[in-house]
Design a protein around this motif. Structure first.
Motif, PDB file in Angstrom:
ATOM      1  N   ILE A   1      -8.408   6.353   6.658  1.00 42.99           N
ATOM      2  CA  ILE A   1      -8.603   6.341   5.206  1.00 42.99           C
ATOM      3  C   ILE A   1      -9.463   5.156   4.793  1.00 42.99           C
ATOM      4  N   ILE A   2      -9.174   3.997   5.341  1.00 45.22           N
ATOM      5  CA  ILE A   2      -9.932   2.786   5.010  1.00 45.22           C
ATOM      6  C   ILE A   2     -11.388   2.954   5.424  1.00 45.22           C
ATOM      7  N   ASP A   3     -11.629   3.489   6.621  1.00 38.40           N
ATOM      8  CA  ASP A   3     -13.005   3.696   7.088  1.00 38.40           C
ATOM      9  C   ASP A   3     -13.748   4.700   6.217  1.00 38.40           C
ATOM     10  N   GLU A   4     -13.118   5.821   5.868  1.00 39.01           N
ATOM     11  CA  GLU A   4     -13.758   6.869   5.064  1.00 39.01           C
ATOM     12  C   GLU A   4     -14.141   6.385   3.675  1.00 39.01           C
ATOM     13  N   GLU A   5     -13.312   5.570   3.074  1.00 36.30           N
ATOM     14  CA  GLU A   5     -13.537   5.146   1.696  1.00 36.30           C
ATOM     15  C   GLU A   5     -14.268   3.810   1.588  1.00 36.30           C
ATOM     16  N   GLY A   6     -14.589   3.195   2.719  1.00 40.96           N
ATOM     17  CA  GLY A   6     -15.298   1.923   2.691  1.00 40.96           C
ATOM     18  C   GLY A   6     -14.496   0.802   2.066  1.00 40.96           C
ATOM     19  N   LEU A   7     -13.202   0.804   2.315  1.00 39.57           N
ATOM     20  CA  LEU A   7     -12.327  -0.212   1.737  1.00 39.57           C
ATOM     21  C   LEU A   7     -11.957  -1.265   2.783  1.00 39.57           C
ATOM     22  N   ALA A   8     -11.683  -2.453   2.308  1.00 46.06           N
ATOM     23  CA  ALA A   8     -11.138  -3.511   3.156  1.00 46.06           C
ATOM     24  C   ALA A   8      -9.890  -4.039   2.450  1.00 46.06           C
ATOM     25  N   LEU A   9      -8.876  -4.318   3.208  1.00 44.46           N
ATOM     26  CA  LEU A   9      -7.648  -4.847   2.621  1.00 44.46           C
ATOM     27  C   LEU A   9      -7.878  -6.302   2.235  1.00 44.46           C
ATOM     28  N   ASN A  10      -7.625  -6.635   0.973  1.00 45.70           N
ATOM     29  CA  ASN A  10      -7.833  -7.993   0.480  1.00 45.70           C
ATOM     30  C   ASN A  10      -6.657  -8.891   0.843  1.00 45.70           C
ATOM     31  N   GLU A  11      -5.469  -8.335   0.804  1.00 41.11           N
ATOM     32  CA  GLU A  11      -4.262  -9.124   1.063  1.00 41.11           C
ATOM     33  C   GLU A  11      -3.213  -8.198   1.677  1.00 41.11           C
ATOM     34  N   TYR A  12      -2.447  -8.709   2.625  1.00 42.17           N
ATOM     35  CA  TYR A  12      -1.395  -7.891   3.236  1.00 42.17           C
ATOM     36  C   TYR A  12      -0.486  -7.304   2.163  1.00 42.17           C
ATOM     37  N   ALA A  13      -0.056  -6.071   2.388  1.00 37.96           N
ATOM     38  CA  ALA A  13       0.886  -5.406   1.485  1.00 37.96           C
ATOM     39  C   ALA A  13       2.189  -5.174   2.256  1.00 37.96           C
ATOM     40  N   ALA A  14       3.169  -5.982   1.977  1.00 34.80           N
ATOM     41  CA  ALA A  14       4.450  -5.869   2.677  1.00 34.80           C
ATOM     42  C   ALA A  14       5.128  -4.552   2.323  1.00 34.80           C
ATOM     43  N   GLY A  15       5.953  -4.064   3.234  1.00 30.31           N
ATOM     44  CA  GLY A  15       6.656  -2.821   2.996  1.00 30.31           C
ATOM     45  C   GLY A  15       8.050  -2.844   3.584  1.00 30.31           C
ATOM     46  N   MET A  16       8.852  -1.903   3.132  1.00 34.51           N
ATOM     47  CA  MET A  16      10.182  -1.771   3.707  1.00 34.51           C
ATOM     48  C   MET A  16      10.528  -0.293   3.814  1.00 34.51           C
ATOM     49  N   GLY A  17      11.460   0.008   4.685  1.00 31.94           N
ATOM     50  CA  GLY A  17      11.874   1.385   4.881  1.00 31.94           C
ATOM     51  C   GLY A  17      13.361   1.467   5.141  1.00 31.94           C
ATOM     52  N   ALA A  18      13.872   2.670   4.985  1.00 31.65           N
ATOM     53  CA  ALA A  18      15.277   2.941   5.285  1.00 31.65           C
ATOM     54  C   ALA A  18      15.347   4.342   5.868  1.00 31.65           C
ATOM     55  N   TYR A  19      16.281   4.543   6.785  1.00 31.07           N
ATOM     56  CA  TYR A  19      16.450   5.867   7.386  1.00 31.07           C
ATOM     57  C   TYR A  19      17.919   6.113   7.684  1.00 31.07           C
ATOM     58  N   ALA A  20      18.254   7.399   7.750  1.00 29.94           N
ATOM     59  CA  ALA A  20      19.597   7.822   8.152  1.00 29.94           C
ATOM     60  C   ALA A  20      19.448   9.123   8.935  1.00 29.94           C
ATOM     61  N   ILE A  21      20.118   9.181  10.079  1.00 33.03           N
ATOM     62  CA  ILE A  21      20.132  10.376  10.920  1.00 33.03           C
ATOM     63  C   ILE A  21      21.593  10.700  11.203  1.00 33.03           C
ATOM     64  N   VAL A  22      21.991  11.913  10.842  1.00 38.28           N
ATOM     65  CA  VAL A  22      23.380  12.330  11.061  1.00 38.28           C
ATOM     66  C   VAL A  22      23.354  13.608  11.885  1.00 38.28           C
ATOM     67  N   GLY A  23      24.084  13.607  12.974  1.00 42.36           N
ATOM     68  CA  GLY A  23      24.201  14.790  13.813  1.00 42.36           C
ATOM     69  C   GLY A  23      25.637  15.275  13.832  1.00 42.36           C
ATOM     70  N   VAL A  24      25.811  16.567  13.558  1.00 41.84           N
ATOM     71  CA  VAL A  24      27.131  17.192  13.610  1.00 41.84           C
ATOM     72  C   VAL A  24      26.981  18.439  14.467  1.00 41.84           C
TER      73      VAL A  24
END
Length: 180
Positions: free
Chosen positions: A47-70
């Protein structure tokens, strides 16, 4: 039962905390994670290559997940979000700020046998917020996979994508995988 903490290294720093428990016919696995540069994930490079963009500053992220097997049923829920606005520099050198992007996944899978072969039937609903039509706003998926030989699996997947700009895409994928 397992409680785990993982830390990744440079250039990106990641941190995951999770909990896993297994008992007769029941499993649960859930956790949360942090990354100091969410935009360094694999899909963003194109995406960055196609749109000619460069990231100016890191963008922190977080995630959460849950997996339940029955038994033979597995339920999966995931959510990932940027914690800050994403700051780009375009080809002209101008700063471009975008809202915090987020993505989510809900999935259900059922494992069974066909003859003596293991098989899995699954369905998923996925989506994004603030992806600017770079990623599907909504994706509907269905798949079927079967072990055709020991260590060899055949899978078929259908996906229907709907974008924020009203574009739509359909994809049918077949995959043959061999373990050795």
């Amino acid at each position: 039962m397992r409680l785990f903490i993982e830390k990744g290294g440079t250039p990106n720093h990641t941190f995951t905390v999770g909990y896993t428990m297994e008992s007769d016919g029941f499993t649960v696995d859930f956790g949360v994670s942090y990354i100091n540069n969410l935009i360094d994930a694999d899909a963003w490079e194109d995406i960055i290559d196609e749109e000619g963009l460069a990231l100016n500053e890191y963008a922190a992220g977080m995630g959460a997940y849950a997996i339940v097997g029955v038994g033979q049923l597995t339920l999966i829920g995931e959510y990932v979000t940027a914690l800050d606005e994403i700051e780009w520099i375009d080809d002209s050198g101008a700063a471009v700020n975008e809202d915090e992007i987020a993505a989510w996944n809900l999935e259900i899978a059922y494992a069974f046998t066909v003859g003596e072969k293991e098989a899995v039937l699954a369905a998923a609903l996925q989506g994004t917020d603030e992806a600017q039509s770079r990623l599907p706003e909504t994706r509907y998926m269905g798949s079927f996979g079967i072990a055709i030989l020991e260590g060899t699996n055949l899978a078929f997947e259908y996906a229907h994508d709907e974008y924020e700009n009203d574009d739509e895409e359909d994809a049918l994928t077949a995959q043959l995988s061999i373990e050795f």
